[in-house]
Write a protein that holds these residues in place. Structure first.
Motif, mmCIF file in Angstrom:
data_model
loop_
_atom_site.group_PDB
_atom_site.id
_atom_site.type_symbol
_atom_site.label_atom_id
_atom_site.label_comp_id
_atom_site.label_asym_id
_atom_site.label_seq_id
_atom_site.Cartn_x
_atom_site.Cartn_y
_atom_site.Cartn_z
ATOM 1 N N ALA A 76 0.740 -1.255 -0.191
ATOM 2 C CA ALA A 76 -0.094 0.100 0.004
ATOM 3 C C ALA A 76 0.813 1.186 0.138
ATOM 4 N N ALA A 77 1.973 1.413 0.772
ATOM 5 C CA ALA A 77 2.660 2.433 0.652
ATOM 6 C C ALA A 77 3.124 2.820 -0.550
ATOM 7 N N ILE A 78 3.803 1.833 -1.239
ATOM 8 C CA ILE A 78 4.389 2.003 -2.509
ATOM 9 C C ILE A 78 3.257 2.429 -3.570
ATOM 10 N N PHE A 79 2.227 1.653 -3.651
ATOM 11 C CA PHE A 79 1.028 2.150 -4.309
ATOM 12 C C PHE A 79 0.719 3.507 -4.262
ATOM 13 N N ASN A 80 0.213 4.010 -2.857
ATOM 14 C CA ASN A 80 -0.240 5.386 -2.654
ATOM 15 C C ASN A 80 0.925 6.425 -3.138
ATOM 16 N N ASN A 81 2.286 6.038 -2.844
ATOM 17 C CA ASN A 81 3.178 7.137 -3.181
ATOM 18 C C ASN A 81 3.231 7.122 -4.694
ATOM 19 N N ALA A 82 3.289 5.821 -5.544
ATOM 20 C CA ALA A 82 3.370 5.961 -6.995
ATOM 21 C C ALA A 82 2.077 6.637 -7.368
ATOM 22 N N SER A 83 0.880 6.347 -6.826
ATOM 23 C CA SER A 83 -0.351 6.830 -7.400
ATOM 24 C C SER A 83 -0.593 8.336 -7.467
ATOM 25 N N GLN A 84 0.079 8.781 -5.905
ATOM 26 C CA GLN A 84 -0.101 10.230 -5.871
ATOM 27 C C GLN A 84 1.012 11.008 -6.826
ATOM 28 N N ALA A 85 2.013 10.271 -7.124
ATOM 29 C CA ALA A 85 3.198 11.015 -8.071
ATOM 30 C C ALA A 85 2.332 11.182 -9.527
ATOM 31 N N TRP A 86 1.729 9.945 -10.113
ATOM 32 C CA TRP A 86 0.929 10.009 -11.097
ATOM 33 C C TRP A 86 -0.163 10.955 -11.138
ATOM 34 N N ASN A 87 -0.986 11.023 -10.370
ATOM 35 C CA ASN A 87 -1.995 12.039 -10.001
ATOM 36 C C ASN A 87 -1.416 13.310 -10.139
ATOM 37 N N HIS A 88 -0.545 13.609 -9.514
ATOM 38 C CA HIS A 88 0.006 14.953 -9.565
ATOM 39 C C HIS A 88 0.470 15.527 -11.066
ATOM 40 N N ALA A 89 1.312 14.440 -11.751
ATOM 41 C CA ALA A 89 1.730 14.823 -13.162
ATOM 42 C C ALA A 89 0.552 14.839 -13.952
ATOM 43 N N PHE A 90 -0.278 13.958 -14.000
ATOM 44 C CA PHE A 90 -1.669 14.109 -14.691
ATOM 45 C C PHE A 90 -2.345 15.459 -14.609
ATOM 46 N N TYR A 91 -2.348 15.994 -13.510
ATOM 47 C CA TYR A 91 -2.927 17.293 -13.209
ATOM 48 C C TYR A 91 -2.271 18.439 -13.566
ATOM 49 N N TRP A 92 -0.734 18.349 -13.615
ATOM 50 C CA TRP A 92 -0.213 19.394 -14.207
ATOM 51 C C TRP A 92 -0.442 19.312 -15.768
ATOM 52 N N ARG A 93 -0.383 18.228 -16.217
ATOM 53 C CA ARG A 93 -0.515 18.232 -17.782
ATOM 54 C C ARG A 93 -1.892 18.808 -18.330
ATOM 55 N N SER A 94 -2.790 18.102 -17.299
ATOM 56 C CA SER A 94 -4.180 18.399 -17.765
ATOM 57 C C SER A 94 -4.388 19.985 -17.556
ATOM 58 N N LEU A 95 -3.769 20.823 -16.917
ATOM 59 C CA LEU A 95 -4.024 22.108 -17.036
ATOM 60 C C LEU A 95 -2.996 22.867 -17.936
ATOM 61 N N ALA A 96 -2.051 22.329 -18.604
ATOM 62 C CA ALA A 96 -1.403 22.850 -19.809
ATOM 63 C C ALA A 96 -1.783 24.045 -20.487
ATOM 64 N N LEU A 97 -3.130 23.586 -21.130
ATOM 65 C CA LEU A 97 -3.648 24.506 -22.128
ATOM 66 C C LEU A 97 -4.194 25.891 -21.408
ATOM 67 N N ALA A 98 -4.659 25.342 -20.151
ATOM 68 C CA ALA A 98 -5.177 26.683 -19.503
ATOM 69 C C ALA A 98 -4.213 27.656 -19.260
ATOM 70 N N ALA A 99 -3.123 26.910 -18.893
ATOM 71 C CA ALA A 99 -1.640 27.760 -18.549
ATOM 72 C C ALA A 99 -1.229 28.835 -19.637
ATOM 73 N N ARG A 100 -1.601 28.518 -20.987
ATOM 74 C CA ARG A 100 -1.074 29.240 -22.179
ATOM 75 C C ARG A 100 -2.136 30.360 -22.299
#
Ligand SMILES: [Fe+2]
Length: 101
Positions: A76-100
């Motif tokens: 669970a600890a590995i899953f939670n950290n990996a998932s949160q890392a993925w979630n944050h990267a996805f979130y940043w990418r999802s806002l890239a158009l708005a950032a422009r």
């Protein structure tokens, strides 16, 4: 897919933000972006690398780590950290158009 171990001894790398930390202001402040990127996202990547070091997860991609640990209570600890890392990267990418805008 195996990662190229000659690139880094640590498999997971904090991806660069796809825009300046102030690019989403005033909706999301630079301080908020900096906190979630520099503290949360970096922390999840760092923790994952510590937890995965010397294990079968060390050379896997982030997505492979998530798939291999999902639903496994002892991972669970590995899953939670990996998932949160993925979630944050996805979130940043999802806002890239708005950032422009
Ligand atoms: Fe966050």
């Amino acid at each position: 897919m195996k990662r190229n171990k000659t690139v880094s001894a640590v498999p997971q790398v904090l991806p660069a933000l796809p825009y300046e930390q102030s690019a989403l202001a005033p909706v999301i402040s630079a301080n908020t972006i900096g906190f979630h990127y520099g503290k949360h996202h970096k922390g999840y990547v760092d923790n994952l690398n510590k937890l995965a070091a010397g294990t079968e997860f060390e050379e896997l991609t982030l997505e492979e780590v998530i798939a291999a640990t999902a639903g496994k209570a002892d991972k669970a600890a590995i899953f939670n950290n990996a998932s949160q890392a993925w979630n944050h990267a996805f979130y940043w990418r999802s806002l890239a158009l708005a950032a422009r805008r």
